[in-house]
Design a protein around this motif. Structure first.
Motif, PDB file in Angstrom:
ATOM      1  N   ARG A 535       0.857  -1.194   0.000  1.00  0.00           N
ATOM      2  CA  ARG A 535       0.000   0.000   0.000  1.00  0.00           C
ATOM      3  C   ARG A 535       0.883   1.230   0.000  1.00  0.00           C
ATOM      4  O   ARG A 535       1.730   1.421   0.883  1.00  0.00           O
ATOM      5  N   ALA A 536       0.705   2.070  -1.001  1.00  0.00           N
ATOM      6  CA  ALA A 536       1.465   3.316  -1.079  1.00  0.00           C
ATOM      7  C   ALA A 536       0.884   4.324  -0.098  1.00  0.00           C
ATOM      8  O   ALA A 536      -0.340   4.481   0.000  1.00  0.00           O
ATOM      9  N   MET A 537       1.755   4.996   0.644  1.00  0.00           N
ATOM     10  CA  MET A 537       1.351   6.064   1.555  1.00  0.00           C
ATOM     11  C   MET A 537       2.460   7.095   1.613  1.00  0.00           C
ATOM     12  O   MET A 537       3.614   6.757   1.845  1.00  0.00           O
ATOM     13  N   ASP A 538       2.092   8.356   1.407  1.00  0.00           N
ATOM     14  CA  ASP A 538       3.092   9.417   1.515  1.00  0.00           C
ATOM     15  C   ASP A 538       2.877  10.270   2.756  1.00  0.00           C
ATOM     16  O   ASP A 538       3.405  11.374   2.868  1.00  0.00           O
ATOM     17  N   ILE A 546       8.840  -2.557   5.602  1.00  0.00           N
ATOM     18  CA  ILE A 546       8.574  -3.903   5.096  1.00  0.00           C
ATOM     19  C   ILE A 546       8.601  -4.857   6.281  1.00  0.00           C
ATOM     20  O   ILE A 546       9.596  -4.918   7.014  1.00  0.00           O
ATOM     21  N   THR A 547       7.510  -5.559   6.488  1.00  0.00           N
ATOM     22  CA  THR A 547       7.405  -6.518   7.582  1.00  0.00           C
ATOM     23  C   THR A 547       7.303  -7.919   7.000  1.00  0.00           C
ATOM     24  O   THR A 547       6.489  -8.175   6.110  1.00  0.00           O
ATOM     25  N   ILE A 704       5.290 -17.690   4.638  1.00  0.00           N
ATOM     26  CA  ILE A 704       5.708 -16.304   4.868  1.00  0.00           C
ATOM     27  C   ILE A 704       4.717 -15.337   4.253  1.00  0.00           C
ATOM     28  O   ILE A 704       4.205 -15.556   3.152  1.00  0.00           O
ATOM     29  N   GLU A 705       4.452 -14.237   4.996  1.00  0.00           N
ATOM     30  CA  GLU A 705       3.616 -13.141   4.503  1.00  0.00           C
ATOM     31  C   GLU A 705       4.381 -11.836   4.703  1.00  0.00           C
ATOM     32  O   GLU A 705       5.004 -11.626   5.751  1.00  0.00           O
ATOM     33  N   VAL A 706       4.346 -10.974   3.689  1.00  0.00           N
ATOM     34  CA  VAL A 706       5.113  -9.733   3.685  1.00  0.00           C
ATOM     35  C   VAL A 706       4.171  -8.552   3.450  1.00  0.00           C
ATOM     36  O   VAL A 706       3.276  -8.629   2.602  1.00  0.00           O
ATOM     37  N   SER A 707       4.379  -7.472   4.189  1.00  0.00           N
ATOM     38  CA  SER A 707       3.650  -6.231   3.912  1.00  0.00           C
ATOM     39  C   SER A 707       4.648  -5.122   3.616  1.00  0.00           C
ATOM     40  O   SER A 707       5.723  -5.061   4.213  1.00  0.00           O
ATOM     41  N   TRP A 882      -1.588   0.586   9.005  1.00  0.00           N
ATOM     42  CA  TRP A 882      -1.743  -0.279   7.836  1.00  0.00           C
ATOM     43  C   TRP A 882      -0.750  -1.433   7.849  1.00  0.00           C
ATOM     44  O   TRP A 882      -1.085  -2.561   7.450  1.00  0.00           O
ATOM     45  N   SER A 883       0.463  -1.190   8.322  1.00  0.00           N
ATOM     46  CA  SER A 883       1.410  -2.310   8.463  1.00  0.00           C
ATOM     47  C   SER A 883       0.842  -3.363   9.392  1.00  0.00           C
ATOM     48  O   SER A 883       0.966  -4.570   9.146  1.00  0.00           O
TER      49      SER A 883
END
Length: 940
Positions: A535-538, A546-547, A704-707, A882-883
């Protein structure tokens, strides 16, 4: 209302403050206040600082800073600054007693989170975090601040009714660390008032101070010229000036009041302090110098002076950390800092913590490293590393500050105001740092270290358990003199690697990808079975996180290997690999604007990579190594074991720690160990080899799951993850059925209760009451129960805190079960006076039962709904939220539609639905309570 803890304060002061620089030929050049802040003063002397800022959007944060705290109290008034802060919420010109908190709750604010205050030695600051920046809302906030400034009622009956609340706040801080801390603060500056003016105050004042005492302090120090209003808001801040003038402009100008003298005298010779306590579980050694405080940082000369200190202490800290990581120091932690303490004195501090019985070796090792630095200084590479770290930190701050949350930005401004420094932006600080840092020579750094720590004029402090043999204070001085006479050799320069990865791994591929339009989340599957969300967030400029979550770990444990996951996770928390030690990795990552760390939860092991997108690849290279060839270092294991031994010992005689044993004992089925703390026999038995084998086995094929969340291009983000995570061996796809066969627990049937009274010198009891609650997978019930606990929290503040005065703070909480179905909790808990624990547990139970039967009023529902909306609006603008929801969304079976519709769900819930959901869980078979306290409370 919160008081800054003196423990956390020491380290906060060590790292706080403006970044500091100088340009040699222009050392006396004044610094200019940050240009994006509107500053000024009203005719009555009140200063203001206003900044337009759009994170969070449409909101405002206000601080009213009073430049006076506990150091301005007389002997009779000890604690009155903090007490007065409480009274600001208990009646004023525009808010009768009992009206203020409900007034702000009606705007969506939560007491303690959005409306708060704190008192320190040198300041009292009032805080309002508003749900919007509309003129009417800001006007209401300024109305309250105007009452704080000049309209407090200070009613005698309200003063009387607040006494027990403050005594309960004081009680929350009691314990062995508080006792030794107070002894140190009294001894650190003999002949001064410093150690006699702790902000929480003393019982004699709290129970005896009268209205004239408040009026005297209030009228003397709450004057406009002693106040600064700070506003950070998403609005045209100049438009606020008429409101500020209207509410805060009254009164004639009077000069800023003089602070009371503190009377600190620098040491003239070595002295010592020995403090023992029967409930301490570790020993601590400190070498302390005090000097006159430095003037505020207002010019480049002051900035350069501070930077020199930062380098001198920073390079020594890096050396100490390396020796701790490499197992050369037999202690758990060691740190050095130099900082002003509230304008009263400047402290230079070197301290360590270690084994209870190991204080002598700890002291010898600490003084040896101190002497080594005094005699030989630091090698150029060490100083270069410290410089690189400072530069990277300044760059990160400058990158992030434009989009920091307003609360963080205003907090930084407030700290600079409190110190009297010129308020600088992060960009200004970076510019100065980049100009000046290269002009500071190695010789200057080494000389500064020597000048900071005069080994002839030290306070040598030893804190130890009462069971340990310790010297007298005169003997400690002689031991210190002997230790400080040694001449250790200079530090040898060490070989260091130059790359993390000599060869990049072959990238995997994306095999499926889909976008969820309502949330803006992209999800993909990699060819090796790894799940990835983006998800892009500025909202946080130049920052991405990155988790990486690997399913497994503690959920596999049994009685025979309990605790092995926590030890295995040390490889993530202190990164080390087969080819690189943790020190090697630290050196390689120095100057990189990215951090890597990790740990474990009940059913996963995780690594987090966070920083500037330009440096994320360095972090992911390290993450790749930690997933393919991690190493559990022996020194980390030894330090973990000692920390666990101390925690187990603390649970024997400290009520709060005892609860950490009693709750899992009560709710766990017979023979189940995974919810309970690691027992001593397992702490002693676990080896680095056992943990290494366990870690290798879990990571070999864990789903494994990555955000990925943040200010980074999606294609670039997926490219990085494909290379460094997609290159891992193939594994099963993660799902909400992963490890399901390990999750079932036969939950005991209630009502459950337990009580325990322990031998302790800490006069604190603790009570917890509640019931089993929903699973996180039941989204609707989770939301409804959280709605209920929001309402119950407001009720408990009013009834249990304000009316019954049983606690200082109380909150009802819902903790949905994630790892083990059926083990969610609904509860409220708090410390209280010995003898009151039964009443506290009973009141919590009574209020829960009454809610289950009768539910909330319509007004309560709407107030809580506004608070929930306010909190959601805050949280959902922040990347961290969000993370949290994305990092294990597939693992938990979390619907992205549910995430998108969370606000509409809360908008539709009725009082009947809230009551029915709460009543489904708050039943006799689900109820539980625990009380724990000192032995003397049992007889009472």
């Amino acid at each position: 209302m919160r008081i800054r803890s003196t423990t956390s304060l020491l380290l906060a002061l060590a790292v706080g403050g403006a970044v500091n620089t100088d340009a040699g030929s222009a050392e006396g050049q004044p610094l200019e206040t940050r240009p994006d802040v509107v500053t000024g003063a009203l005719d009555n002397g009140l200063s203001y600082m206003l900044k337009q800022h759009a994170n969070p959007e449409g909101r405002a944060v206000l601080y009213l800073h009073i430049s006076s705290g506990s150091l301005n109290e007389t002997e009779r008034q000890r604690g009155i600054a903090h007490y007065l802060e409480h009274m600001a919420f208990n009646g004023s010109e525009n808010f009768a007693p009992g009206e203020l908190i409900p007034f702000f709750e009606s705007l969506g604010l939560s007491f303690g989170r959005h409306q708060n205050a704190f008192t320190s030695f040198d300041q009292t600051t009032y805080i309002l975090n508003l749900p919007d920046a509309e003129p009417d809302t800001v006007d209401k906030a300024l109305l309250f601040f105007s009452d704080v400034a000049s309209g407090l009622s200070l009613l005698t009956e309200e003063i009387e009714s607040e006494r027990n609340v403050i005594m309960e706040e004081k009680r929350t801080r009691l314990g062995p660390q508080q006792r030794v801390q107070e002894a140190l603060f009294k001894a650190i500056a003999p002949g001064s008032t410093f150690g006699e003016r702790l902000p929480i105050g003393v019982e004699e004042t709290i129970m005896g101070v009268q209205r004239p005492d408040f009026v005297e302090y209030y009228e003397r120090f709450y004057t406009p010229s002693n106040m600064t209003l700070m506003v950070v808001a998403d609005t045209e801040v100049e438009s606020l000036l008429p409101m500020i003038e209207e509410h805060l402009g009254d009164g004639e100008f009077s000069p800023r009041p003089d602070d009371l003298p503190v009377g600190v005298t620098p040491y003239s010779a070595m002295r010592s302090l020995v403090v023992t306590d029967p409930e301490l579980t570790s020993s601590q050694v400190q070498l302390i110098n005090i000097r006159e405080p430095m003037p505020p940082v207002t010019d480049r000369e002051g900035m350069r002076r501070l930077l020199l200190e930062q380098l001198a202490t920073g390079v020594f800290n890096r050396r100490l950390q390396r020796k701790l990581n490499d197992g050369e120091l037999d202690m758990q932690s060691a740190t050095a800092f130099a900082s002003d303490f509230f304008g009263a004195m400047r402290i230079s501090w070197i301290g360590s913590t270690g084994k209870a019985e190991g204080w002598r070796e700890q002291m010898t090792q600490l003084t040896t490293e101190f002497r080594r630095a005094l005699l030989h200084g630091f090698v150029s590479q060490e100083i270069a590393d410290a410089r690189a770290s400072i530069i990277a930190g300044a760059e990160r701050f400058a990158e992030q500050e434009p989009t920091l949350p307003a609360s963080a930005l205003i907090g930084s401004m407030n700290s600079q105001v409190a110190r009297g420094d010129v308020v600088l932006s992060a960009a200004q600080q970076l510019e100065l740092t980049a100009e000046i840092l290269p002009t500071i020579t190695d010789e200057e750094v080494n000389a500064k270290f020597v000048s900071l720590y005069d080994d002839e004029k030290l306070l040598v402090n030893l804190n130890a358990p009462a069971s340990v043999d310790v010297p007298t204070e005169s003997e400690l001085v002689e031991l210190a003199r002997a230790d400080l006479s040694v001449s250790p050799p200079a530090e040898a320069a060490a070989e260091r690697p130059t790359v993390l990865l000599a060869e990049l791994p072959s990238a995997g591929e994306t095999v499926e990808i889909a976008a969820h339009e309502p949330t803006g989340i992209w999800s993909e599957w990699l060819s090796n079975g790894v799940r990835v969300h983006f998800r892009a967030m500025d909202k946080r400029q130049d920052n991405a996180t990155i988790t990486i979550n690997a399913a497994g770990g503690q959920i596999f444990e049994t009685a025979e290997n309990r605790g092995v996951t926590s030890v295995a996770a040390l490889a993530f928390n202190r990164p080390a690999t087969r080819g690189l030690s943790s020190t090697n990795i630290r050196d390689l990552m120095t100057g990189k604007k990215v951090s890597v760390g990790g740990g474990s939860t009940g059913d996963s092991m995780s690594i987090s990579v966070s920083g500037n997108p330009e440096d994320l690849e360095h972090g992911l290279q390290l993450a790749h190594l930690l997933l393919t060839e991690p190493v559990v270092e022996q020194a980390a294991v030894d330090q973990w074991k000692e920390g666990q031994r101390q925690a187990i010992e603390a649970r024997r005689n400290q009520p709060l720690q005892q609860l950490q044993v009693m709750l899992p004992e009560m709710i766990s089925p017979e023979g189940e160990v995974r919810l309970s703390p690691v027992p001593l026999e397992r702490v002693e038995a676990i080896t680095a080899d056992e943990a290494q084998a366990w870690l290798d086995r879990v990571l070999a094929d864990a789903p494994i799951e990555v955000s990925i969340v943040g200010d980074i291009d999606r294609e670039r983000a997926f490219e990085l993850v494909e290379r460094y995570i997609g290159s891992l061996p193939t594994r099963d796809r993660i799902s909400d059925a992963t490890l399901d066969d390990l999750r079932l627990m036969a939950r005991p049937s209630g009502p459950l209760s337990a009580e325990r009274y322990i031998e302790t010198q800490t006069p604190v009891s603790l009570a917890i009451a509640g019931s089993f609650g929903p699973d996180a997978s039941n989204v609707r019930d989770t939301q409804l129960v959280r709605f209920a606990t929001q309402i119950l929290s407001t009720r408990m503040v009013k009834q249990i805190r304000e009316e019954l005065q049983l606690v200082y703070s109380i909150q009802a909480l819902a903790q949905p079960s994630v790892t083990y179905p059926g083990m969610g909790l609904i509860f409220a808990a708090g410390p209280c006076a010995p003898g009151n624990e039964g009443q506290l547990a009973g009141e919590i139970d009574r209020m829960f039962a009454e809610f289950a039967e009768n539910g909330p009023s319509g007004e309560e529902v709407e107030v809580a709904r506004g608070q929930i909306f306010n909190r959601l609006a805050e949280d959902m603008e922040q990347p961290g939220w969000w993370s949290g929801v994305m990092s294990d969304a597939t693992y938990r079976g979390r619907s992205l539609d549910d995430i998108a519709e969370v606000e509409s769900a809360y908008a539709g819930y009725t009082g009947d639905e809230i009551r029915e959901a709460f009543a489904r869980y708050y039943t006799d078979e689900n109820r539980m309570s625990i009380v724990v306290g000192p032995k003397q409370a049992e007889t009472e």
